[in-house]
Design a protein around this motif. Structure first.
Motif, PDB file in Angstrom:
ATOM      1  N   LEU A   1     -31.801  -2.751  49.175  1.00  0.00           N
ATOM      2  CA  LEU A   1     -31.003  -3.377  50.234  1.00  0.00           C
ATOM      3  C   LEU A   1     -30.207  -2.334  51.009  1.00  0.00           C
ATOM      4  O   LEU A   1     -30.031  -2.457  52.226  1.00  0.00           O
ATOM      5  CB  LEU A   1     -30.056  -4.418  49.624  1.00  0.00           C
ATOM      6  CG  LEU A   1     -30.718  -5.694  49.118  1.00  0.00           C
ATOM      7  CD1 LEU A   1     -29.704  -6.558  48.365  1.00  0.00           C
ATOM      8  CD2 LEU A   1     -31.321  -6.494  50.265  1.00  0.00           C
ATOM      9  N   SER A   2     -29.730  -1.314  50.322  1.00  0.00           N
ATOM     10  CA  SER A   2     -28.966  -0.273  51.007  1.00  0.00           C
ATOM     11  C   SER A   2     -29.861   0.531  51.953  1.00  0.00           C
ATOM     12  O   SER A   2     -29.380   1.092  52.942  1.00  0.00           O
ATOM     13  CB  SER A   2     -28.284   0.651  50.002  1.00  0.00           C
ATOM     14  OG  SER A   2     -29.229   1.394  49.254  1.00  0.00           O
TER      15      SER A   2
ATOM     16  N   ASP B   1     -19.386   0.361  51.688  1.00  0.00           N
ATOM     17  CA  ASP B   1     -20.275  -0.781  51.935  1.00  0.00           C
ATOM     18  C   ASP B   1     -21.407  -0.800  50.906  1.00  0.00           C
ATOM     19  O   ASP B   1     -21.728  -1.840  50.326  1.00  0.00           O
ATOM     20  CB  ASP B   1     -20.882  -0.695  53.345  1.00  0.00           C
ATOM     21  CG  ASP B   1     -19.924  -1.204  54.415  1.00  0.00           C
ATOM     22  OD1 ASP B   1     -18.934  -1.858  54.054  1.00  0.00           O
ATOM     23  OD2 ASP B   1     -20.180  -0.928  55.595  1.00  0.00           O
ATOM     24  N   GLY B   2     -22.020   0.367  50.714  1.00  0.00           N
ATOM     25  CA  GLY B   2     -23.079   0.459  49.721  1.00  0.00           C
ATOM     26  C   GLY B   2     -22.559   0.192  48.320  1.00  0.00           C
ATOM     27  O   GLY B   2     -23.218  -0.480  47.513  1.00  0.00           O
TER      28      GLY B   2
ATOM     29  N   ALA C   1     -21.760  -3.137  43.418  1.00  0.00           N
ATOM     30  CA  ALA C   1     -20.791  -3.842  42.583  1.00  0.00           C
ATOM     31  C   ALA C   1     -21.084  -5.333  42.529  1.00  0.00           C
ATOM     32  O   ALA C   1     -20.926  -5.975  41.482  1.00  0.00           O
ATOM     33  CB  ALA C   1     -19.379  -3.602  43.121  1.00  0.00           C
ATOM     34  N   ALA C   2     -21.517  -5.906  43.656  1.00  0.00           N
ATOM     35  CA  ALA C   2     -21.828  -7.335  43.685  1.00  0.00           C
ATOM     36  C   ALA C   2     -22.983  -7.667  42.756  1.00  0.00           C
ATOM     37  O   ALA C   2     -23.026  -8.736  42.141  1.00  0.00           O
ATOM     38  CB  ALA C   2     -22.158  -7.769  45.113  1.00  0.00           C
TER      39      ALA C   2
ATOM     40  N   GLY D   1     -23.635   5.045  47.969  1.00  0.00           N
ATOM     41  CA  GLY D   1     -22.657   4.139  47.368  1.00  0.00           C
ATOM     42  C   GLY D   1     -23.299   3.141  46.429  1.00  0.00           C
ATOM     43  O   GLY D   1     -22.790   2.889  45.324  1.00  0.00           O
ATOM     44  N   ALA D   2     -24.416   2.565  46.857  1.00  0.00           N
ATOM     45  CA  ALA D   2     -25.115   1.588  46.017  1.00  0.00           C
ATOM     46  C   ALA D   2     -25.630   2.237  44.737  1.00  0.00           C
ATOM     47  O   ALA D   2     -25.592   1.633  43.651  1.00  0.00           O
ATOM     48  CB  ALA D   2     -26.266   0.958  46.789  1.00  0.00           C
TER      49      ALA D   2
END
Length: 246
Positions: A5-6, A117-118, A123-124, A178-179
Motif C-alpha cells: 500500500l505504501s 504517513d507510511g 501501525a494500523a 515508514g511502513a
C-alpha cells in the motif's frame, strides 16, 4: 501488505510533483491551490489526528496545540531574523523568495510527514486490516498533494530544479520507509501527537504568510487564484470524507 500500500503512496507522490513541475504557466493558480490544500491538510487531517492521538493538557491546553503555536511563532521568528521577506506588504509584486534554506526545511518537513504517513499504515495493520486499508486510502489520496507541495515549496524559495526533484524523490520513498519501519518499532502516541501539532503550525504559517502572497503577485487572475485556494481546501475535505466512509 503495508509495504504494498505504501508503494501506491510512492507513485501518487511522484505524480503530484510532476504535475507541479509542468504547470509553470499557471503558477499563480498552482500556488493558490497549494495554499488551499495546505489549509485543508492542517484543518481536516493533521490537527484532528494530533488531538485524537494526544489528550494530555499542559495548563489547560492540549500539547499538540502548544506545539502548533510554537512552530508558527518559531518559523515567524526565524523569517524575521534572517530577513526572508525584504519587501513590505505593498511590494509583493516585485517580491521574490531567495532563502533557499527555508524551502529545503519546508520540503524536508513534508518528507518527515510522509514518513509518518507510511508509519500510520504500518501501525494500523497492527490493529486490523480494515483500519489499515482506511488509513491507506487517506494516505494515498493526499500523498498526491504532498508531492505537489514538496516540489512547489522547495522550488518557490529559489532552490534549483535538481534539489526540488531530490526532495520529491525522498518524499516518495518516505512512506515506504515508514511502513517498513513500523513493522519493527512502534511510535509513542504522545510523541506523534506533539509532532503533528508542530507540523501543522509550520505548514499553516507557510500557507498564509508565504504561499498566498506569492500566489497573488502577478495580479493576473485574482478571482481564479482565490477560486483555486477554495477548491484546494474543498478537495482535502472530500478526501477526508471519502476516507471516513471506508
Amino acid at each position: 501488505m503495508p509495504i504494498l500500500l505504501s508503494l501506491a503512496a510512492f507513485l501518487m507522490t511522484l505524480v503530484g510533483g510532476l504535475v507541479a513541475h509542468h504547470v509553470r504557466e499557471r503558477r499563480d493558480l498552482v500556488l493558490g491551490a497549494a495554499a488551499g490544500v495546505m489549509l485543508g491538510v492542517v484543518a481536516f487531517d493533521v490537527l484532528p489526528e494530533a488531538l485524537a492521538l494526544d489528550t494530555y493538557k499542559l495548563y489547560g491546553v492540549p500539547l499538540p496545540m502548544l506545539t502548533f503555536a510554537l512552530a508558527f511563532l518559531g518559523v515567524h521568528a526565524v523569517e524575521r531574523a534572517v530577513a526572508v521577506h525584504d519587501a513590505r506588504e505593498g511590494d509583493y509584486a516585485a517580491h521574490r523568495h531567495t532563502h533557499a534554506g527555508l524551502g529545503l526545511a519546508a520540503g524536508s518537513a513534508l518528507v518527515v510527514h510522509s514518513f509518518l504517513d507510511g508509519a500510520a499504515i504500518g501501525a494500523a495493520f497492527q490493529t486490523s486490516q480494515t483500519l489499515a486499508v482506511a488509513v491507506a486510502v487517506g494516505v494515498i489520496a493526499h500523498d498526491f498533494t504532498d508531492g505537489f507541495n514538496t516540489y512547489t515549496l522547495t522550488s518557490l524559495y529559489g532552490n534549483a530544479r535538481r534539489r526540488a526533484v531530490t526532495l520529491l524523490a525522498c518524499d516518495a520513498v518516505a512512506p515506504v520507509a515508514g511502513a517498513t519501519l513500523t513493522t519493527l518499532i512502534a511510535i509513542p502516541r504522545s510523541v506523534l501527537g506533539a509532532y503533528l501539532g508542530f507540523f501543522a503550525g509550520f505548514l499553516l504559517y507557510l500557507a498564509i504568510s508565504d504561499i498566498l502572497p506569492e500566489a497573488h503577485t502577478s495580479r493576473r487572475h485574482p478571482g481564479l487564484t482565490l477560486a483555486a485556494t477554495v477548491a484546494g481546501t474543498l478537495f482535502m475535505w472530500v478526501v477526508i470524507a471519502l476516507t471516513e466512509l471506508q
